[in-house]
Design a protein around this motif. Structure first.
Motif, PDB file in Angstrom:
ATOM      1  N   ARG A  24      28.530   0.960  50.639  1.00  0.00           N
ATOM      2  CA  ARG A  24      28.138   1.780  51.813  1.00  0.00           C
ATOM      3  C   ARG A  24      28.184   3.049  51.199  1.00  0.00           C
ATOM      4  N   GLY A  25      27.051   3.894  51.384  1.00  0.00           N
ATOM      5  CA  GLY A  25      26.856   5.328  51.019  1.00  0.00           C
ATOM      6  C   GLY A  25      26.586   5.503  49.595  1.00  0.00           C
ATOM      7  N   LEU A  26      26.340   4.485  48.892  1.00  0.00           N
ATOM      8  CA  LEU A  26      26.377   4.918  47.522  1.00  0.00           C
ATOM      9  C   LEU A  26      24.587   4.114  47.078  1.00  0.00           C
ATOM     10  N   THR A  27      23.912   5.077  46.315  1.00  0.00           N
ATOM     11  CA  THR A  27      22.492   4.648  45.883  1.00  0.00           C
ATOM     12  C   THR A  27      22.641   4.191  44.596  1.00  0.00           C
ATOM     13  N   VAL A  28      21.977   2.913  44.432  1.00  0.00           N
ATOM     14  CA  VAL A  28      22.069   2.199  43.132  1.00  0.00           C
ATOM     15  C   VAL A  28      20.903   3.102  42.097  1.00  0.00           C
ATOM     16  N   PRO A  29      21.320   3.688  40.854  1.00  0.00           N
ATOM     17  CA  PRO A  29      20.567   4.429  40.030  1.00  0.00           C
ATOM     18  C   PRO A  29      19.268   3.348  39.549  1.00  0.00           C
ATOM     19  N   THR A  30      18.298   4.125  39.397  1.00  0.00           N
ATOM     20  CA  THR A  30      17.039   3.486  39.049  1.00  0.00           C
ATOM     21  C   THR A  30      16.696   3.630  37.514  1.00  0.00           C
ATOM     22  N   GLY A  31      17.550   4.510  36.662  1.00  0.00           N
ATOM     23  CA  GLY A  31      17.331   4.367  35.317  1.00  0.00           C
ATOM     24  C   GLY A  31      17.656   3.413  34.390  1.00  0.00           C
ATOM     25  N   PRO A  32      17.273   3.298  33.273  1.00  0.00           N
ATOM     26  CA  PRO A  32      17.448   2.076  32.424  1.00  0.00           C
ATOM     27  C   PRO A  32      19.008   1.701  32.316  1.00  0.00           C
ATOM     28  N   VAL A  33      19.285   0.416  32.339  1.00  0.00           N
ATOM     29  CA  VAL A  33      20.624  -0.047  32.335  1.00  0.00           C
ATOM     30  C   VAL A  33      20.515  -1.155  31.240  1.00  0.00           C
ATOM     31  N   PRO A  34      21.837  -1.201  30.612  1.00  0.00           N
ATOM     32  CA  PRO A  34      21.991  -2.431  29.576  1.00  0.00           C
ATOM     33  C   PRO A  34      21.780  -3.781  30.278  1.00  0.00           C
ATOM     34  N   GLU A  35      21.208  -4.570  29.541  1.00  0.00           N
ATOM     35  CA  GLU A  35      20.812  -6.205  29.849  1.00  0.00           C
ATOM     36  C   GLU A  35      22.174  -6.824  30.188  1.00  0.00           C
ATOM     37  N   LYS A  62      24.426  -4.195  37.300  1.00  0.00           N
ATOM     38  CA  LYS A  62      25.417  -3.455  36.281  1.00  0.00           C
ATOM     39  C   LYS A  62      25.411  -2.062  36.601  1.00  0.00           C
ATOM     40  N   THR A  63      25.218  -1.639  38.083  1.00  0.00           N
ATOM     41  CA  THR A  63      25.573  -0.535  38.307  1.00  0.00           C
ATOM     42  C   THR A  63      26.668  -0.087  39.495  1.00  0.00           C
ATOM     43  N   LEU A  64      27.189  -1.250  40.048  1.00  0.00           N
ATOM     44  CA  LEU A  64      28.306  -1.133  40.805  1.00  0.00           C
ATOM     45  C   LEU A  64      29.440  -1.904  40.640  1.00  0.00           C
ATOM     46  N   LEU A  65      30.492  -1.103  40.429  1.00  0.00           N
ATOM     47  CA  LEU A  65      31.807  -1.868  40.280  1.00  0.00           C
ATOM     48  C   LEU A  65      32.614  -1.894  41.344  1.00  0.00           C
ATOM     49  N   GLU A  66      33.389  -2.969  41.685  1.00  0.00           N
ATOM     50  CA  GLU A  66      34.259  -3.162  42.887  1.00  0.00           C
ATOM     51  C   GLU A  66      35.516  -3.241  42.611  1.00  0.00           C
ATOM     52  N   ASP A  98      25.708  -3.676  25.728  1.00  0.00           N
ATOM     53  CA  ASP A  98      24.696  -3.496  24.751  1.00  0.00           C
ATOM     54  C   ASP A  98      24.648  -2.113  23.939  1.00  0.00           C
ATOM     55  N   GLU A  99      24.310  -2.054  22.622  1.00  0.00           N
ATOM     56  CA  GLU A  99      24.482  -1.214  22.016  1.00  0.00           C
ATOM     57  C   GLU A  99      23.360  -0.095  22.550  1.00  0.00           C
ATOM     58  N   GLY A 100      23.832   1.352  22.259  1.00  0.00           N
ATOM     59  CA  GLY A 100      22.657   2.338  22.528  1.00  0.00           C
ATOM     60  C   GLY A 100      22.782   2.933  23.808  1.00  0.00           C
ATOM     61  N   PHE A 101      23.896   2.685  24.782  1.00  0.00           N
ATOM     62  CA  PHE A 101      24.114   2.869  26.024  1.00  0.00           C
ATOM     63  C   PHE A 101      25.428   3.921  26.206  1.00  0.00           C
ATOM     64  N   SER A 102      25.455   4.678  27.206  1.00  0.00           N
ATOM     65  CA  SER A 102      26.760   5.544  27.455  1.00  0.00           C
ATOM     66  C   SER A 102      26.663   5.336  28.930  1.00  0.00           C
ATOM     67  N   LEU A 204      28.044   3.282  38.825  1.00  0.00           N
ATOM     68  CA  LEU A 204      27.932   3.604  37.268  1.00  0.00           C
ATOM     69  C   LEU A 204      26.579   4.111  37.240  1.00  0.00           C
ATOM     70  N   ASP A 205      26.517   5.205  36.227  1.00  0.00           N
ATOM     71  CA  ASP A 205      25.235   5.920  35.699  1.00  0.00           C
ATOM     72  C   ASP A 205      25.345   5.593  34.400  1.00  0.00           C
ATOM     73  N   TRP A 206      24.162   4.923  33.827  1.00  0.00           N
ATOM     74  CA  TRP A 206      23.938   4.635  32.420  1.00  0.00           C
ATOM     75  C   TRP A 206      22.768   5.333  31.841  1.00  0.00           C
ATOM     76  N   HIS A 207      22.751   5.811  30.737  1.00  0.00           N
ATOM     77  CA  HIS A 207      21.786   6.484  29.900  1.00  0.00           C
ATOM     78  C   HIS A 207      21.708   6.196  28.562  1.00  0.00           C
ATOM     79  N   LYS A 208      20.712   6.257  27.774  1.00  0.00           N
ATOM     80  CA  LYS A 208      20.368   6.059  26.522  1.00  0.00           C
ATOM     81  C   LYS A 208      21.044   7.043  25.464  1.00  0.00           C
ATOM     82  N   CYS A 209      21.833   6.644  24.394  1.00  0.00           N
ATOM     83  CA  CYS A 209      22.394   7.441  23.578  1.00  0.00           C
ATOM     84  C   CYS A 209      21.342   8.254  22.696  1.00  0.00           C
TER      85      CYS A 209
END
Length: 209
Positions: A24-35, A62-66, A98-102, A204-209
């Motif tokens: 509730r209250g959180l918006t799932v990011p739409t950027g790239p995420v690891p598989e 892969k963007t919400l941790l409970e 996966d490699e290449g993410f932070s 969780l917010d992911w981005h490519k390194c």
């Protein structure tokens, strides 16, 4: 610290769907995420999470941790002790991806049950950092009396810390701490009566390194 919103003070009538975590209250990011993302190790330490009373899950996006705590109870008032007035739990999560993410923590919400009279206040702080990286991300959540019922509080931080690039694992440390003041009046922050837990949802917010 950005404003904290009190999203709900009514019983939680519906459970989260079984195919994912509904925060509730959180918006799932739409950027790239690891598989592939998984939690390969969890350690717990603190008065709010005795052995076997906490659980950690990551949803299908892969963007919400409970994180749920089944015996996280803070009480003040007559016949309570200093150990009742404040609780904390430090979780150390070993994440593999996966490699290449932070990744970083983008926002958090917290759900439970509270009975706090006028003149009293509950304060919960969720702090995150990564082993090997300086800096912390903190979220403060306030419950200002008079309150009685289920609650969900949501906050996002002013400063964001990212996991290190260049690998496929990161160790994230999460410290959840709650207290009530003043301690002379009867007040309570506890598990929700329907879910049987205090729940912290972490976006969780992911981005490519």
């Amino acid at each position: 610290m950005k404003p904290v919103s009190l999203l709900s003070l009514i019983p939680l009538a519906a459970a989260a769907p079984s195919n994912g975590i509904k925060a509730r209250g959180l918006t799932v990011p739409t950027g790239p995420v690891p598989e592939n993302v998984r939690i390969v190790g969890v350690s717990l330490l603190g008065s709010g999470c005795p052995a076997g009373t906490a659980d950690v899950q990551i949803d299908a996006t892969k963007t919400l941790l409970e994180v749920t705590f089944s015996e996280y109870i803070i009480q003040t008032g007559p016949d309570t002790r200093a150990s009742d007035w404040r609780k904390n739990c430090k979780l150390t999560l070993n994440m593999e991806f996966d490699e290449g993410f932070s990744f970083s923590t983008l926002a958090t919400d917290m759900s439970g049950f509270a009975q706090i009279p006028e003149g009293s206040k509950g304060l919960c702080t969720n702090t995150f950092d990564f082993t090997g990286i300086s800096g912390k991300t903190s979220y403060e959540l306030e419950l200002v009396g008079e309150i009685e019922g289920a609650f969900t509080l949501s906050a996002d931080p002013d400063v964001v810390s990212w996991s290190p690039c260049g690998g496929t694992t990161a160790i994230m440390n999460m410290n959840t701490q709650c207290n009530i003041s003043p301690t002379k009046d009867a007040a309570l922050i506890a598990v929700d009566r329907i879910s049987g837990a205090i729940t912290v949802n972490v976006q969780l917010d992911w981005h490519k390194c």
